[in-house]
Design a protein around this motif. Sequence first.
Motif, PDB file in Angstrom:
ATOM      1  N   TYR A 288       0.814  -1.213   0.000  1.00 28.18           N
ATOM      2  CA  TYR A 288       0.000   0.000   0.000  1.00 28.18           C
ATOM      3  C   TYR A 288       0.851   1.268   0.000  1.00 28.18           C
ATOM      4  O   TYR A 288       0.356   2.343   0.347  1.00 28.18           O
ATOM      5  N   SER A 291      -0.648   3.897  -2.257  1.00 24.76           N
ATOM      6  CA  SER A 291      -1.912   4.368  -1.677  1.00 24.76           C
ATOM      7  C   SER A 291      -1.648   5.348  -0.544  1.00 24.76           C
ATOM      8  O   SER A 291      -2.319   6.388  -0.437  1.00 24.76           O
ATOM      9  N   PHE A 295      -2.943   9.194  -0.586  1.00 23.98           N
ATOM     10  CA  PHE A 295      -4.062   9.547   0.282  1.00 23.98           C
ATOM     11  C   PHE A 295      -3.694  10.347   1.527  1.00 23.98           C
ATOM     12  O   PHE A 295      -4.569  10.885   2.195  1.00 23.98           O
ATOM     13  N   CYS A 333      -4.886   5.257   5.954  1.00 23.27           N
ATOM     14  CA  CYS A 333      -4.733   5.126   4.496  1.00 23.27           C
ATOM     15  C   CYS A 333      -4.778   3.661   4.072  1.00 23.27           C
ATOM     16  O   CYS A 333      -5.370   3.316   3.042  1.00 23.27           O
ATOM     17  N   ILE A 334      -4.155   2.796   4.874  1.00 25.21           N
ATOM     18  CA  ILE A 334      -4.181   1.362   4.568  1.00 25.21           C
ATOM     19  C   ILE A 334      -5.602   0.824   4.709  1.00 25.21           C
ATOM     20  O   ILE A 334      -6.079   0.046   3.871  1.00 25.21           O
ATOM     21  N   SER A 337      -7.644   1.877   1.828  1.00 21.03           N
ATOM     22  CA  SER A 337      -7.260   1.074   0.666  1.00 21.03           C
ATOM     23  C   SER A 337      -7.910  -0.303   0.712  1.00 21.03           C
ATOM     24  O   SER A 337      -8.401  -0.806  -0.310  1.00 21.03           O
ATOM     25  N   ARG A 338      -7.906  -0.918   1.890  1.00 19.54           N
ATOM     26  CA  ARG A 338      -8.514  -2.239   2.043  1.00 19.54           C
ATOM     27  C   ARG A 338     -10.017  -2.187   1.775  1.00 19.54           C
ATOM     28  O   ARG A 338     -10.584  -3.068   1.108  1.00 19.54           O
ATOM     29  N   GLU A 341     -10.487  -1.775  -1.902  1.00 15.19           N
ATOM     30  CA  GLU A 341     -10.132  -3.025  -2.561  1.00 15.19           C
ATOM     31  C   GLU A 341     -11.291  -4.006  -2.554  1.00 15.19           C
ATOM     32  O   GLU A 341     -11.557  -4.685  -3.546  1.00 15.19           O
ATOM     33  N   TYR A 348     -10.555   1.102  -7.220  1.00 17.10           N
ATOM     34  CA  TYR A 348      -9.287   1.116  -6.485  1.00 17.10           C
ATOM     35  C   TYR A 348      -8.109   0.864  -7.428  1.00 17.10           C
ATOM     36  O   TYR A 348      -7.079   1.544  -7.343  1.00 17.10           O
ATOM     37  N   THR A 352      -5.161   3.662  -8.113  1.00 13.48           N
ATOM     38  CA  THR A 352      -3.772   3.352  -7.766  1.00 13.48           C
ATOM     39  C   THR A 352      -2.956   2.910  -8.978  1.00 13.48           C
ATOM     40  O   THR A 352      -1.864   2.375  -8.827  1.00 13.48           O
ATOM     41  N   GLN A 357      -1.380  -5.815  -6.154  1.00 13.83           N
ATOM     42  CA  GLN A 357      -1.335  -5.744  -4.690  1.00 13.83           C
ATOM     43  C   GLN A 357      -0.979  -7.103  -4.118  1.00 13.83           C
ATOM     44  O   GLN A 357      -1.173  -8.113  -4.728  1.00 13.83           O
TER      45      GLN A 357
END
Length: 357
Positions: A288, A291, A295, A333-334, A337-338, A341, A348, A352, A357
């Motif tokens: 990530y 990402s 972000f 941010c992670i 992202s999850r 995703e 996503y 990105t 990933q």
Amino acid sequence: MAYDIGKEESERIQFMKLVFCIMVVFIHSYTAEVNFADTVVTAEKSPWMGMVQLIVSKVISGCAVPGFFTMSAVLLYRKGFSWRDNVKRKIQTLLVPYFILNTFWIAFFYAASSIKALGIFFSSSLFRVPQWGIKEWLDAYLGITRDPVLYPLWFVRDLFVLNMAARVLKLVIDRIPKIWFVFIMSTLALNIDSGMFFLSTQALAFFSLGYYIVKYGLTFSDLDKVPAAVAAFLYAALAMANYLTIGMAVHTVFCALSDIAGVFFCAWASRYFPGMGCKSKLLWVSKYNFSIYLFHELNLSILRKIWFKMFPADIFLQEASYFLLPLFIIPSCILLSRIMEMAVPGLYRTVTGGRKQ
């Protein structure tokens, strides 16, 4: 030309990217003042805390973006590439995210700045979209006279331009390697702007450095031969010189040397990554990196303003925010992202740049 990068080298590069990404967050965590529509709040700092922030954000973390440029060039030049295919890939991985993220924040600021209760958080003309003219719109996307509206994306913009010029740059370096090296490193050390549209001296210098690494076959195994005491002393000495010369004319020279040393020291220090017990977890987090880069910045800026509104007179909490806000923003941010995703995987991947990933 072939420049071999095996599984272990690839993992070390991923680890370096994670370290550089965290450094970038701390670069943006540093602040001297917080601007509101009706006032400017000075970020109170004790002398020792001011020193810590300068060392972490301005000295140690100064190698982060140069490191990204260097590694991007190494990964590009390590094997032959077609200009057409490379630019086509970079449109997907760089240009599309660049325009999507800038557009998102422009739309956000347009909506938020029109809400009276939120107006206090948008003091800069950069964020007052309804008042923009043609110049402001061009700057927001292209960063002609200032950075794009999402500030960290100047790196993405410059990297895309460098990829477009990659074959020409390679030709120049192959023809006049010594002359170009002296020229580009001199402009970096003297902080001379390249004068090139959409391209900083730093970007050009460290992207060139990446090709020199490939051209002359400098590998991780070569760096690993450097004794720990020598590597640590050289980097510490240049970093200290960087810090001690802040405000002096000679500072640009030591800043450049410190950033170069920082990139190579991180590459050298990554020798310890394969043996870490938490290697698999760090590799998962490193998925990530881009990402977090995309972000974090404006979310961090908004959160800082909220923090300073909540604790305007508490010096301890103002100082603590330097560490606490990044510790909150990076996992956030992670998490974002999850969620993207799983909920909107297509969006996503587009945002990105279609990275695996």
